[in-house]
Design a protein around this motif. Sequence first.
Motif, PDB file in Angstrom:
ATOM      1  N   GLY A  12      41.396  46.833  44.658  1.00 41.73           N
ATOM      2  CA  GLY A  12      40.376  47.484  45.490  1.00 41.73           C
ATOM      3  C   GLY A  12      39.938  46.576  46.612  1.00 41.73           C
ATOM      4  O   GLY A  12      39.523  47.017  47.683  1.00 41.73           O
ATOM      5  N   SER A  13      40.010  45.280  46.353  1.00 40.16           N
ATOM      6  CA  SER A  13      39.590  44.319  47.380  1.00 40.16           C
ATOM      7  C   SER A  13      40.570  43.151  47.424  1.00 40.16           C
ATOM      8  O   SER A  13      40.980  42.628  46.385  1.00 40.16           O
ATOM      9  N   ILE A  14      40.955  42.781  48.633  1.00 42.44           N
ATOM     10  CA  ILE A  14      41.942  41.711  48.819  1.00 42.44           C
ATOM     11  C   ILE A  14      41.438  40.763  49.899  1.00 42.44           C
ATOM     12  O   ILE A  14      40.933  41.205  50.936  1.00 42.44           O
ATOM     13  N   GLU A  43      43.076  52.411  51.501  1.00 42.16           N
ATOM     14  CA  GLU A  43      41.877  52.580  50.669  1.00 42.16           C
ATOM     15  C   GLU A  43      41.247  51.241  50.295  1.00 42.16           C
ATOM     16  O   GLU A  43      40.077  51.164  49.943  1.00 42.16           O
ATOM     17  N   ALA A  44      42.037  50.188  50.328  1.00 36.41           N
ATOM     18  CA  ALA A  44      41.540  48.886  49.864  1.00 36.41           C
ATOM     19  C   ALA A  44      40.677  48.214  50.931  1.00 36.41           C
ATOM     20  O   ALA A  44      40.827  48.453  52.123  1.00 36.41           O
ATOM     21  N   GLU A  45      39.800  47.365  50.446  1.00 34.13           N
ATOM     22  CA  GLU A  45      39.001  46.550  51.350  1.00 34.13           C
ATOM     23  C   GLU A  45      39.789  45.242  51.550  1.00 34.13           C
ATOM     24  O   GLU A  45      40.053  44.537  50.580  1.00 34.13           O
ATOM     25  N   VAL A  46      40.167  44.974  52.776  1.00 37.55           N
ATOM     26  CA  VAL A  46      40.953  43.763  53.047  1.00 37.55           C
ATOM     27  C   VAL A  46      40.159  42.862  53.990  1.00 37.55           C
ATOM     28  O   VAL A  46      39.717  43.299  55.049  1.00 37.55           O
ATOM     29  N   ASP A  47      39.957  41.621  53.572  1.00 35.66           N
ATOM     30  CA  ASP A  47      39.230  40.653  54.407  1.00 35.66           C
ATOM     31  C   ASP A  47      40.139  39.489  54.744  1.00 35.66           C
ATOM     32  O   ASP A  47      41.027  39.120  53.967  1.00 35.66           O
ATOM     33  N   ILE A  78      33.637  38.936  44.137  1.00 36.10           N
ATOM     34  CA  ILE A  78      34.845  38.648  43.367  1.00 36.10           C
ATOM     35  C   ILE A  78      35.959  39.575  43.863  1.00 36.10           C
ATOM     36  O   ILE A  78      35.900  40.793  43.663  1.00 36.10           O
ATOM     37  N   TYR A  79      36.945  39.004  44.522  1.00 40.71           N
ATOM     38  CA  TYR A  79      38.069  39.804  45.018  1.00 40.71           C
ATOM     39  C   TYR A  79      39.042  40.094  43.882  1.00 40.71           C
ATOM     40  O   TYR A  79      39.254  39.251  43.017  1.00 40.71           O
ATOM     41  N   ASP A  80      39.635  41.277  43.946  1.00 39.49           N
ATOM     42  CA  ASP A  80      40.684  41.598  42.960  1.00 39.49           C
ATOM     43  C   ASP A  80      41.884  40.684  43.173  1.00 39.49           C
ATOM     44  O   ASP A  80      42.490  40.215  42.217  1.00 39.49           O
ATOM     45  N   VAL A  81      42.221  40.462  44.445  1.00 39.36           N
ATOM     46  CA  VAL A  81      43.359  39.590  44.762  1.00 39.36           C
ATOM     47  C   VAL A  81      42.980  38.654  45.912  1.00 39.36           C
ATOM     48  O   VAL A  81      42.361  39.083  46.880  1.00 39.36           O
ATOM     49  N   PHE A  82      43.363  37.399  45.777  1.00 41.17           N
ATOM     50  CA  PHE A  82      43.169  36.435  46.861  1.00 41.17           C
ATOM     51  C   PHE A  82      44.543  35.848  47.181  1.00 41.17           C
ATOM     52  O   PHE A  82      45.215  35.304  46.303  1.00 41.17           O
ATOM     53  N   ILE A  83      44.947  35.970  48.432  1.00 41.19           N
ATOM     54  CA  ILE A  83      46.283  35.492  48.820  1.00 41.19           C
ATOM     55  C   ILE A  83      46.149  34.267  49.726  1.00 41.19           C
ATOM     56  O   ILE A  83      45.496  34.319  50.768  1.00 41.19           O
ATOM     57  N   VAL A  84      46.747  33.182  49.289  1.00 36.27           N
ATOM     58  CA  VAL A  84      46.717  31.911  50.033  1.00 36.27           C
ATOM     59  C   VAL A  84      48.055  31.732  50.738  1.00 36.27           C
ATOM     60  O   VAL A  84      49.099  31.692  50.090  1.00 36.27           O
ATOM     61  N   LEU A  85      48.022  31.585  52.051  1.00 36.68           N
ATOM     62  CA  LEU A  85      49.259  31.470  52.813  1.00 36.68           C
ATOM     63  C   LEU A  85      49.403  30.107  53.479  1.00 36.68           C
ATOM     64  O   LEU A  85      48.429  29.533  53.970  1.00 36.68           O
ATOM     65  N   ASP A  86      50.633  29.608  53.514  1.00 35.29           N
ATOM     66  CA  ASP A  86      50.996  28.409  54.280  1.00 35.29           C
ATOM     67  C   ASP A  86      50.365  27.117  53.751  1.00 35.29           C
ATOM     68  O   ASP A  86      50.340  26.117  54.458  1.00 35.29           O
ATOM     69  N   CYS A  87      49.840  27.145  52.538  1.00 34.64           N
ATOM     70  CA  CYS A  87      49.273  25.930  51.922  1.00 34.64           C
ATOM     71  C   CYS A  87      48.985  26.234  50.455  1.00 34.64           C
ATOM     72  O   CYS A  87      49.164  27.368  50.018  1.00 34.64           O
TER      73      CYS A  87
END
Length: 320
Positions: A12-14, A43-47, A78-87
């Motif tokens: 729901g939130s990324i 539909e998802a909340e993306v930040d 609290i995000y459902d998913v947290f994506i870390v890029l390039d590090c």
Amino acid sequence: MIRITEEVRNAGSIAVSGHIRPDGDCVGSVMGLYLYLKKELPEAEVDVYLEKPAEIFDCISHIEDIKSEFNNVDTGKIYDVFIVLDCADDRLGEVRVLYEKARKKINIDHHISNPGCGDVRIVEPERSSTAELLYDLMDPAALDEEIARALYIGIIHDTGVLRYSNTAPHTLQVVSELIKFGFDFSKIIDDTFYEKTYVQTQIMGRAILESVRFMHDKCIVSMVSRRMMDFYQVTPQDLDGIVNQLLAVKGVECAIFMYEIRTLEYKISMRSKGRVDVAAVAMRFGGGGHVRAAGCTMNGTYHDNINNLAIGIAEQLNIE
Ligand code: 5GP
Ligand code: MN
């Protein structure tokens, strides 16, 4: 093959983020993935969180969506998913608190020094850039001109406009797909990679003028002090490209550039023509990167730092 959409399907939130002092690959990857997820999961909340990118990246669509104010970044969200890029998570800076709280953590990177972090780790050091890797995790049918442009910028910056040895046949295949979207790639290269402001050019000139060669002229080093940065009214972002210019000197195998963050604290950038693995040198001091391009932060005087770095470089060049 892991498609990124599969990994976030029911979220729901990324949140998407990258490293402190973001470079072109970091900004391009983070924005490319942000735009992609917004489109794929309406539909998802993306930040998107990142230190404010340099103005040259204003050509990336929706760059203004980036959250760069970290004073109250820990809202308890609290995000459902947290994506870390390039590090990895250690270079997330202040956003790390949000990463730690997230339900699922995904890491996508191409740094050989990154062991990976979180629940899903996609670290492929043979990739030219995180942007190239992301392209393969995306559904080609869902790409559009805006996403392609962001990824293209990432690839261009980490390959020095497809010039560095990390440029593989596959890199060029990806680029060939991306430029089919018809954006003005020539202008993007000029505006984001080659164009310099007058003060950027001046301080580069100054750094080159004051550079010193050592280790039988195989190494070159230069430093920009706080005072110099204040005089020219430049920020660290304005110093990009100096270390590459130093490496271009004939006979030089390894270039070191450092700028003063504060008293007795320096940010180090290193570049190599191949004989020296500068990532290995940087890792000795808590940094990392790639064989031919790496960095770290060091405490101590300018001369102490050079001496300490020189030990690792001399060993590799077999110089006493
Ligand atoms: P630059 O010299 O352009 O800042 O960085 C060159 C490469 O080294 C980039 O891939 C960058 O991500 C990496 N790098 C620079 N500084 C550090 C650092 O302090 N830690 C780590 N792990 N990587 C760094
Ligand atoms: Mn990168």
